[in-house]
Design a protein around this motif. Structure first.
Motif, PDB file in Angstrom:
ATOM      1  N   PHE A   1     -17.491 -12.712  -0.981  1.00  0.00           N
ATOM      2  CA  PHE A   1     -16.447 -12.853  -1.997  1.00  0.00           C
ATOM      3  C   PHE A   1     -15.243 -11.987  -1.632  1.00  0.00           C
ATOM      4  O   PHE A   1     -14.085 -12.427  -1.701  1.00  0.00           O
ATOM      5  N   GLY A   2     -15.497 -10.747  -1.208  1.00  0.00           N
ATOM      6  CA  GLY A   2     -14.407  -9.884  -0.769  1.00  0.00           C
ATOM      7  C   GLY A   2     -13.689 -10.451   0.439  1.00  0.00           C
ATOM      8  O   GLY A   2     -12.460 -10.348   0.550  1.00  0.00           O
ATOM      9  N   ALA A   3     -14.443 -11.069   1.363  1.00  0.00           N
ATOM     10  CA  ALA A   3     -13.825 -11.664   2.550  1.00  0.00           C
ATOM     11  C   ALA A   3     -12.882 -12.807   2.173  1.00  0.00           C
ATOM     12  O   ALA A   3     -11.797 -12.948   2.751  1.00  0.00           O
ATOM     13  N   VAL A   4     -13.281 -13.618   1.192  1.00  0.00           N
ATOM     14  CA  VAL A   4     -12.414 -14.709   0.735  1.00  0.00           C
ATOM     15  C   VAL A   4     -11.115 -14.153   0.155  1.00  0.00           C
ATOM     16  O   VAL A   4     -10.011 -14.653   0.448  1.00  0.00           O
ATOM     17  N   LEU A   5     -11.222 -13.102  -0.654  1.00  0.00           N
ATOM     18  CA  LEU A   5     -10.017 -12.485  -1.199  1.00  0.00           C
ATOM     19  C   LEU A   5      -9.153 -11.905  -0.082  1.00  0.00           C
ATOM     20  O   LEU A   5      -7.911 -11.990  -0.126  1.00  0.00           O
ATOM     21  N   GLY A   6      -9.797 -11.311   0.922  1.00  0.00           N
ATOM     22  CA  GLY A   6      -9.052 -10.749   2.040  1.00  0.00           C
ATOM     23  C   GLY A   6      -8.310 -11.811   2.827  1.00  0.00           C
ATOM     24  O   GLY A   6      -7.152 -11.612   3.228  1.00  0.00           O
TER      25      GLY A   6
ATOM     26  N   GLY B   1      -3.709  -1.721  -4.083  1.00  0.00           N
ATOM     27  CA  GLY B   1      -3.091  -3.036  -3.984  1.00  0.00           C
ATOM     28  C   GLY B   1      -3.895  -4.014  -3.150  1.00  0.00           C
ATOM     29  O   GLY B   1      -3.568  -5.193  -3.093  1.00  0.00           O
ATOM     30  N   LEU B   2      -4.950  -3.534  -2.487  1.00  0.00           N
ATOM     31  CA  LEU B   2      -5.808  -4.383  -1.654  1.00  0.00           C
ATOM     32  C   LEU B   2      -7.018  -4.799  -2.487  1.00  0.00           C
ATOM     33  O   LEU B   2      -8.066  -4.141  -2.479  1.00  0.00           O
ATOM     34  N   LEU B   3      -6.901  -5.904  -3.207  1.00  0.00           N
ATOM     35  CA  LEU B   3      -7.934  -6.309  -4.153  1.00  0.00           C
ATOM     36  C   LEU B   3      -9.248  -6.697  -3.492  1.00  0.00           C
ATOM     37  O   LEU B   3     -10.292  -6.715  -4.141  1.00  0.00           O
ATOM     38  N   PHE B   4      -9.203  -7.003  -2.195  1.00  0.00           N
ATOM     39  CA  PHE B   4     -10.420  -7.455  -1.516  1.00  0.00           C
ATOM     40  C   PHE B   4     -11.316  -6.295  -1.083  1.00  0.00           C
ATOM     41  O   PHE B   4     -12.492  -6.499  -0.770  1.00  0.00           O
ATOM     42  N   LEU B   5     -10.785  -5.065  -1.071  1.00  0.00           N
ATOM     43  CA  LEU B   5     -11.560  -3.950  -0.542  1.00  0.00           C
ATOM     44  C   LEU B   5     -12.824  -3.635  -1.342  1.00  0.00           C
ATOM     45  O   LEU B   5     -13.889  -3.430  -0.743  1.00  0.00           O
ATOM     46  N   PRO B   6     -12.772  -3.546  -2.683  1.00  0.00           N
ATOM     47  CA  PRO B   6     -13.985  -3.160  -3.420  1.00  0.00           C
ATOM     48  C   PRO B   6     -15.189  -4.058  -3.146  1.00  0.00           C
ATOM     49  O   PRO B   6     -16.275  -3.545  -2.819  1.00  0.00           O
ATOM     50  N   PRO B   7     -15.074  -5.403  -3.251  1.00  0.00           N
ATOM     51  CA  PRO B   7     -16.269  -6.220  -2.979  1.00  0.00           C
ATOM     52  C   PRO B   7     -16.652  -6.258  -1.502  1.00  0.00           C
ATOM     53  O   PRO B   7     -17.847  -6.308  -1.177  1.00  0.00           O
ATOM     54  N   LEU B   8     -15.679  -6.228  -0.615  1.00  0.00           N
ATOM     55  CA  LEU B   8     -16.003  -6.312   0.808  1.00  0.00           C
ATOM     56  C   LEU B   8     -16.772  -5.080   1.264  1.00  0.00           C
ATOM     57  O   LEU B   8     -17.847  -5.195   1.870  1.00  0.00           O
TER      58      LEU B   8
END
Length: 443
Positions: A319-324, A407-414
């Motif tokens: 999920f984090g990768a998709v956001l990234g 500002g990097l929303l993908f970091l927490p789940p990734l």
């Protein structure tokens, strides 16, 4: 009722035997599904309400951090409520404890609705009422969970856990989506009002329960009672490990505070996307319960917990990768900004997978606790269990909120997904947990 009777069928679909075996459990289960929809309405609406109040003056990153505080501020009261509520459940009639705490939760929701209708809600009033509701609900859940083994035979407890997953799945599937629609069309006040109306079902179900006075040695709530419960937990390595792995999963794998910013900034869709992402997680949990019939025959429940949480971590990392990928595509102008419905769909599918894995873990963790712990300390251990289940995600809210402030929303789940896989592998190295046998439950 603890005769160890096991259900005879092992089909793929969920076993409905607990609903036939106990009318009291059936009523309680039905009320959880109905009232749970309202609870999810309020949970999603409060996050959006805080985000809406803060974003115009502070920006999306600060608003996301403010949303994370709705959970963080309730952490300490929730911990205290879980511990003290568990002691109350072991010392007094569990029906009475549940009724009193449920009434407090209901009244706080009524106040929340009144503030919204008059347009006088503030960020701090939302925080305060969220804390009060979470505290009362924690005591309610501890009492209800400790009561379940008194309503059903031991062999039906895994099926009861799966049925509870159905109830949660229904509420979290319908609630967030409905919240998104209501917030986008008629506003926050309707969400809070509907929650208050639906919660009446819980109060009615609790009133219909039989008396559930404590069994065995009764200890008055206080430090001695708490010490006895903690002392038992120290001598219960299997139950203790099940708590620890769930803390890891919920701390590093709950990206819910990111949803408002993801919907408003990264993927688009606003409140509707927030509702869809929240509902996707629940749909996965719901489907895993619908097809849970064979889970009742699983004997190595510790191994099942470990594998389910590892799978959960993988889905969260993806999920984090998709956001990234979406963020990178927008930054390089390869993708439009926001990224659009394709990425929303991918994110939803991955969250559904995470929800299914989390539900399987929850079924076995709950069964392990209810079968391996004696009734005399079950309330206190259920209180600790509720603290873990509710406190872990609140710590996770802070973890996600702090990282998202970059500002990097993908970091927490990734990052969180990789941490879950690695830390759980370390925690379950103890051979006894992986070899736990449901036919001979040992704490």
């Amino acid at each position: 009722m603890d005769d160890g009777t096991a259900p005879s069928r092992r089909g793929a679909l969920i076993d409905l035997s607990p609903l036939r075996a106990s009318s009291a459990f059936a009523r309680l289960w039905g009320s959880r599904a109905v009232a749970g929809i309202g609870s999810q309405l309020t949970l999603v609406a409060v996050g959006l309400n805080v985000f809406t109040l803060v974003r115009p003056s502070e920006g999306a990153a600060a608003a996301t951090f403010a949303v994370s505080l709705t959970g963080v501020l309730a952490l300490v009261p929730t911990v205290l409520a879980g511990l003290y509520g568990g002691m109350l459940a072991d010392a007094f009639d569990r029906r009475t404890v549940a009724l009193v705490s449920g009434t407090v939760s209901w009244l706080s929701t009524l106040v929340l609705a009144a503030l919204a209708w008059t347009g006088t809600e503030t960020v701090w009033s939302l925080y305060l009422l969220t804390v009060l509701t979470a505290t009362a609900t924690t005591v309610l859940q501890a009492s209800e969970s400790a009561a379940t083994p008194r309503l059903l035979p031991r062999g039906l407890l895994p099926a009861a856990g799966a049925l509870n997953g159905i109830a949660v799945g229904i509420s979290v599937t319908l609630g967030p989506g409905l919240a998104g629609v209501l917030v986008a069309t008629v506003g926050f006040a309707w969400c809070y009002t509907i929650d208050a109306v639906l919660f009446v079902a819980t109060l009615a179900a609790l009133l219909s329960l039989p008396r559930l006075p404590p069994e065995g040695v009764v200890e008055r709530p206080g430090l001695a009672s708490l010490a006895a419960g903690i002392g038992f937990l120290k001598r219960a390595p299997n139950i203790r490990t099940s708590f620890l792995v769930d803390i890891v999963a919920m701390t590093f794998g709950q990206p819910r505070v990111l949803y408002p910013a993801v919907g408003a900034v990264l993927l688009g869709g606003g409140a509707l996307t927030v509702g869809l992402l929240s509902a996707a997680y629940a749909i996965g949990a719901l489907l895993s319960s619908v097809f849970s019939g064979r889970l009742g025959g699983v004997r190595r429940q510790g191994l099942a917990i470990e594998r389910a949480i590892e799978v959960y971590g993988v889905f969260i990392a993806l999920f984090g990768a998709v956001l990234g990928i979406a963020a990178l595509g927008e930054a390089t102008e390869v993708l439009p900004s926001p990224a659009g419905p394709v990425f929303v769909a991918l994110a939803a599918v991955l969250l559904a997978g995470a929800g299914g894995a989390d539900n399987v873990s929850s079924i076995f963790r709950g069964t392990m606790l209810q079968t391996a712990a004696p009734d005399s300390v079950r309330g206190r251990l259920q209180g600790v269990f509720i603290v873990v289940v509710t406190g872990g995600p609140r710590v996770g809210d802070l973890y996600a909120g702090v990282l998202a402030a970059t500002g990097l929303l993908f970091l927490p789940p990734l990052i969180g997904g990789f941490l879950i896989v690695g830390l759980v592998a370390l925690l379950v190295r103890r051979r006894g947990f992986l070899a736990y046998d449901a036919r001979h439950p040992t704490p």
